[in-house]
Scaffold this active site. Structure first.
Site, PDB file in Angstrom:
ATOM      1  N   ALA A  89       0.835  -1.209   0.000  1.00 50.05           N
ATOM      2  CA  ALA A  89       0.000   0.000   0.000  1.00 50.05           C
ATOM      3  C   ALA A  89       0.864   1.252   0.000  1.00 50.05           C
ATOM      4  CB  ALA A  89      -0.929  -0.008   1.220  1.00 50.05           C
ATOM      5  N   GLY A  98       1.244   1.075  -5.210  1.00 48.27           N
ATOM      6  CA  GLY A  98       0.045   0.271  -5.007  1.00 48.27           C
ATOM      7  C   GLY A  98      -1.192   1.082  -4.680  1.00 48.27           C
ATOM      8  N   PRO A 141      14.321  -2.656  -2.664  1.00 41.65           N
ATOM      9  CA  PRO A 141      15.448  -1.742  -2.414  1.00 41.65           C
ATOM     10  C   PRO A 141      16.755  -2.298  -2.959  1.00 41.65           C
ATOM     11  CG  PRO A 141      14.950  -2.982  -0.440  1.00 41.65           C
ATOM     12  CD  PRO A 141      13.881  -3.335  -1.443  1.00 41.65           C
ATOM     13  N   ASN A 195      13.825   4.833 -17.048  1.00 41.80           N
ATOM     14  CA  ASN A 195      14.332   5.660 -15.954  1.00 41.80           C
ATOM     15  C   ASN A 195      15.792   6.040 -16.173  1.00 41.80           C
ATOM     16  OD1 ASN A 195      12.000   5.949 -14.510  1.00 41.80           O
ATOM     17  ND2 ASN A 195      12.394   4.254 -13.116  1.00 41.80           N
ATOM     18  N   CYS A 243      13.342   5.895  -7.655  1.00 41.78           N
ATOM     19  CA  CYS A 243      13.561   5.056  -8.849  1.00 41.78           C
ATOM     20  C   CYS A 243      14.868   5.296  -9.577  1.00 41.78           C
ATOM     21  CB  CYS A 243      12.402   5.253  -9.834  1.00 41.78           C
ATOM     22  SG  CYS A 243      10.862   4.492  -9.285  1.00 41.78           S
ATOM     23  N   LYS A 254      18.206   3.921  -7.998  1.00 41.85           N
ATOM     24  CA  LYS A 254      18.042   2.483  -7.750  1.00 41.85           C
ATOM     25  C   LYS A 254      17.989   1.699  -9.058  1.00 41.85           C
ATOM     26  CE  LYS A 254      13.962   0.992  -6.255  1.00 41.85           C
ATOM     27  NZ  LYS A 254      13.420  -0.065  -7.136  1.00 41.85           N
TER      28      LYS A 254
END
Length: 480
Positions: free
Chosen positions: A9, A13, A89, A220, A272, A275
């Site tokens: 959540a 999500g 992560p 990205n 984003c 990572k």
């Protein structure tokens, strides 16, 4: 009625499922999470994340066909389609530390799905995951399926925080990847029909699983590359007297390039970009593509360089020391219209100033004091380009004061750093601010949002990334 369950959540999500529920009133959507407090917030008047327009969407269907629950096993068992939107992560230890994605939560989710499912399921990757993750998840589900069929799809999100709701309502594209088998194509079609309630069919792209997974990382990486490219040019602009805004405008007029993501700034952040690039680097290295890996490493190096360059400019302009001086930091979120602080440039800017023993006063309209102090109380140990996080000594951030008013932050300050491009910062009464500051008064615009000539007329000494330098700033040598 088709039933959808989403595991997770968070930033992806919650908004994604809210929009699906609002556009598909005949589909029951349940968002589940292990965090009791997060689910309670989704069921309250104070949502756990800030996104323009999100509250209206949630309230329009919550309790009708949109539900938030901690009863994970029940809703997995009852659902037809399961979106997995758990955190992925960067690993902080072990093989691939600092670059590879940590799939611990994904694997746990897959095992739970296999354990509690009693009917066939479509399992949708919504988290950003490494290429071939679907294959690993497929193996877990296959070896634990108990006669149940699982169809794995990749449906990467392309949301920008601050505009997530609009990105979901009017997406550039929806990407669905699946197995190139009869059953795989049927699963793709099922998910496609969900999105077809509001997304034009020609904007729903279908690919194989691996293309969908890689497309997210590539998108990205390309966006971050554009930012780092302009930030590299901004340093050259300052050295030559060129103006980065004029250069960006001229470059963006080329139809082959376009104007988006050409804004120079103190650096990119968010959950984003870094990572995903690190993940891409790791995949390249694992496949022996070291030249390609080194190419993408440079995008992150330039981002780190830009943040260091900004801090060095602040320190050098103020007589080469900020020790004991009050510096107002306006903005802590990684961009406007969000409260997200993941990888925000503000962390490195503040830590750089703290290392020179500045006294920092921080104001951000959407980031809490606890969140700011938590981010600044972690040490990044070098594992390549993103390190493991460890707590600092509590005494190391005593020089930080978090306030809830920009005028309080700037009162008696020697300098101001604009780190987030919040619209309200453009409307501040800088004459009032100048009157209440120490002299000479400095403004360091890390987002190029202020009227520099107006500030200079008031009396400020101004630095703005990539723009011609004030004589004062130009004559103060800086180490970069």
């Amino acid at each position: 009625m088709v039933k959808i369950c989403c595991l997770g959540a968070g930033y992806v999500g919650g908004p994604t499922m809210a929009v699906i529920a609002s556009k598909c009133p005949k589909i029951e959507v349940v968002v589940v999470d292990i965090s009791v407090s997060r689910i309670a917030a989704w069921n309250s008047d104070q949502l756990p994340i800030y996104e323009p327009g999100l509250e209206d969407v949630v309230k329009s269907c919550r309790g009708k066909n949109l539900f938030f629950s901690t009863n994970i096993e029940k809703h997995i068992s009852d659902s037809d389609i399961i979106f997995v939107s758990v955190n992925t992560p960067t690993k902080t230890r072990g093989l691939g530390a600092g670059k590879a994605a940590d799939l611990t939560y994904w694997e746990s989710a897959a095992r739970m799905i296999a354990d509690v499912s009693k009917t066939d399921k479509i399992v949708v990757e919504k988290s950003t995951v490494p290429v071939k993750t679907a294959e690993a998840i497929e193996k877990i589900l296959t070896y634990n399926r108990k006669g149940i069929k699982f169809h794995i799809l990749s449906n990467p999100e392309f949301l920008a925080e601050g505009t997530a709701v609009q990105d979901l309502l009017k997406p550039d594209r929806v990407l669905i990847g699946g197995r190139e088998t009869l059953e795989g194509r049927r699963a793709v079609q099922t998910l496609k029909e969900v999105y077809a309630h509001w997304v034009p069919e020609d904007q729903i792209i279908t690919t194989n699983l691996w293309s969908a997974e890689l497309s997210k990382l590539a998108a990205n990486a390309f966006l971050a590359q554009r930012i780092s490219s302009m930030n590299a040019i901004s340093a050259l602009c300052e050295a030559t007297g060129a103006n980065i805004l004029e250069v960006a405008h001229a470059v963006g007029k080329d139809s082959r390039i376009g104007p988006k993501f050409l804004n120079s700034s103190v650096g990119f952040g968010g959950s984003c970009f870094q990572k995903d690039i690190l993940n891409l680097i790791y995949i390249c290295e694992c496949n022996g593509l070291f030249e390609v890996a080194n190419y993408w490493k440079q995008v992150i190096k330039i981002n780190d360089y830009q943040k260091s360059r900004f801090v060095n400019r602040v320190v050098s302009s103020m007589f080469n020391t900020v020790c004991g001086k009050k510096i107002a930091v306006l903005g802590f979120a990684f961009k406007k219209d969000t409260g997200d602080t993941q990888e925000t440039p503000a962390i490195d800017v503040c830590n750089g100033l703290l290392r020179d023993k500045a006294n920092i006063s921080i104001y951000d309209p959407q980031v809490t004091e606890d969140q700011i102090r938590r981010e600044l109380s972690m040490i990044k140990s070098d594992w390549g380009y993103q390190g493991s996080l460890q707590p600092k000594s509590p005494t190391s951030v005593k020089q930080v004061n978090v306030v809830w008013d920009a005028y309080e932050a700037t009162k008696s300050a020697h300098g101001i750093c604009i780190v987030t491009e919040w619209d309200e910062f453009k409307k501040l009464d800088f004459e009032r601010i100048y009157t209440d500051m120490q002299k000479p008064a400095f403004v360091f615009d890390g987002r190029n949002i202020l009227d520099l000539e107006k500030l200079r007329k008031i009396g400020f000494i101004v630095y703005s990334i990539g723009k011609p330098l004030d004589p004062w700033v130009k004559n103060m040598p800086t180490m970069v």
